[in-house]
Write an enzyme that holds these catalytic residues in place. Structure first.
Site, short mmCIF file in Angstrom:
data_model
loop_
_atom_site.label_atom_id
_atom_site.label_comp_id
_atom_site.label_asym_id
_atom_site.label_seq_id
_atom_site.Cartn_x
_atom_site.Cartn_y
_atom_site.Cartn_z
N ARG A 175 0.81 -1.21 0.00
CA ARG A 175 0.00 0.00 0.00
C ARG A 175 0.85 1.27 0.00
O ARG A 175 0.51 2.27 0.63
CB ARG A 175 -0.97 0.03 1.19
CG ARG A 175 -1.94 -1.12 1.22
CD ARG A 175 -2.83 -1.17 -0.04
NE ARG A 175 -3.58 -2.42 -0.03
CZ ARG A 175 -3.14 -3.56 -0.58
NH1 ARG A 175 -1.98 -3.61 -1.21
NH2 ARG A 175 -3.86 -4.64 -0.53
N SER A 301 -10.80 0.62 3.39
CA SER A 301 -10.01 0.23 4.55
C SER A 301 -9.36 1.47 5.15
O SER A 301 -8.54 2.11 4.50
CB SER A 301 -8.94 -0.79 4.16
OG SER A 301 -9.53 -1.96 3.67
N GLU A 399 -4.95 4.95 6.33
CA GLU A 399 -4.68 4.76 4.91
C GLU A 399 -5.10 5.97 4.08
O GLU A 399 -4.43 6.32 3.11
CB GLU A 399 -5.39 3.49 4.41
CG GLU A 399 -4.94 3.04 3.05
CD GLU A 399 -5.39 1.62 2.72
OE1 GLU A 399 -5.72 1.36 1.56
OE2 GLU A 399 -5.40 0.77 3.64
#
Length: 409
Positions: A175, A301, A399
């Site tokens: 990520r 998320s 995130e």
């Protein structure tokens, strides 16, 4: 809408993000050409204004306070196959697929599946745009976009030039990428020179895919859903539909109705939008009704899965998920598991009836149940961070990009 929106016709962040939260902005520019994109970015930078590059708005939680800068959105949705190259050993031909940064990611996946191009079917249904996909290095069900990238065309905001960055230049990781790293001094600590956008503004992305109407199922979770063994070969469309079904069950698809609003109406290809609208109808008429859509009003998320030392892993309960990190003596664990086992269960809210709550179907999604403000979302996020740290001694990293919001520890 013209390329440059005037103040009285400028959206709020709530209008153009999946979570539906955020205040107004000083200016909004929607570009329809490569040159227009570069000019919009350079126009903001040359004036010293904060710049927020936005795609589908799926990985962004903005403050309710006014954003004093320019928000730029690439409205181009071009997909092309510039060439097809047979490898020297005579194996399966490699296909280059190019897409402009503003192309809806799932529209690109749909195109590739229809064209019998293998490599992105496991990434079906991920919200956002092609440009954002390489910043975040999106991944799911055994596939990551970083492993498919040939090159990314960018505008370098520091050196004022266009450049083509190869996959080897982009430092892809879990990520993350070089692009994302230029926004931060440390995890969740913004670098004021560029934040809330990378140093490199993505213009287009070229992926390397393979021809074929069927692919291997690389994910054990997906294999269970499909009723096959991992490694089994199935038609691309069947794999795609299984991924969409799994994501829908977790609330990890977009609310397609957002693309019927004024500010999002031009951001998806019509056939793909019609397919998404049709797909949600059965759920809307099911036992959960409209709550199906509320669970989709999120940033996806909200926390990344922590990557921890072996010693920190040993300190976790025996049933905690553990995934060795390839090429490193580190362990990845599940943020969703940590959250749930810290007492924050599905549907959790700080107060009964709160507008901000965990999704009914996934502990990793912080959702706007209707009318939530940024303070509501931040309070919930901080409570979860503190709870997980208190329970397990692990600090969760947000995130989403968070202009005007500080979620750093």
């Amino acid at each position: 809408m013209s390329d440059v929106s005037s103040r009285d016709s400028t959206p709020t962040f709530a209008d153009i993000t999946t979570v539906g939260v955020g205040g107004s902005m000083a200016a909004f520019v929607q570009t329809r050409s490569r040159v227009g994109m570069i000019e919009a970015v350079e126009g903001a930078d040359s004036k010293g204004l904060p710049l927020c590059l936005i795609g589908g708005g799926s990985n962004l939680l903005a403050s309710d306070q006014d954003f004093p800068g320019v928000v730029v959105r690439d409205a181009r949705q071009d997909i092309s196959v510039p060439d097809e190259v047979a490898p020297p050993d005579g194996g399966v031909p490699v296909v280059h697929v190019n897409a402009t940064a503003g192309t809806n990611w799932d529209d690109l996946v749909s195109y590739c599946v229809r064209m019998h191009l293998i490599g992105v079917e496991g990434l079906s249904g991920i919200p956002g745009t092609v440009g954002a996909s390489v910043v975040q290095n999106i991944g799911a069900y055994g596939q990551e976009v970083g492993s498919l990238v040939d090159s990314v065309e960018v505008w370098d905001r520091q050196d004022k030039v266009t450049a083509y960055l190869r996959a080897s230049d982009l430092a892809f990781g879990y990520r993350t990428s070089l692009l994302k790293q230029t926004m931060y001094q440390a995890p969740a600590v913004p670098d004021a020179r560029f934040f809330p956008s990378p140093r490199y503004a993505v213009l287009s992305v070229t992926l390397v895919l393979r021809h074929g109407s069927a692919a291997q199922v690389g994910s054990a979770q997906l294999a269970r859903v499909l009723g096959v063994e991992p490694g089994a070969t199935l038609p691309l469309e069947r794999i795609r539909q299984a991924v969409l079904t799994v994501r829908a069950g977790k609330g990890m698809l977009e609310d397609p109705y957002r693309y019927l609003t004024d500010w999002m109406g031009s951001c998806r290809r019509t056939p793909d939008l019609e397919e998404a609208l049709a797909a949600v109808q059965d759920d809307l008429h099911g036992p959960r009704g409209e709550r199906v859509l509320l669970d989709r009003h999120s940033c996806g998320s909200f926390f990344t899965n922590p990557v921890i030392s072996p010693e920190a892993s040993d300190a976790l309960p025996t049933d905690a998920p553990r995934y060795p990190v390839p090429g490193a003596s580190l362990i990845k664990t599940s943020a969703a598991w940590l959250i749930d086992h810290s007492g924050f269960h599905k549907g959790f809210a700080l107060e009964e009836g709160s507008a901000a709550a965990l999704s009914d179907v996934h502990t990793l999604a912080l959702t706007n149940r209707g009318g939530a403000g940024s303070d509501d979302m931040v309070a919930l996020a901080r409570a979860i961070q503190k709870g997980v740290d208190s329970t397990f001694g692990i600090r969760l990293t947000p995130e989403p990009v968070t202009p005007g919001i500080d979620l750093a520890w």
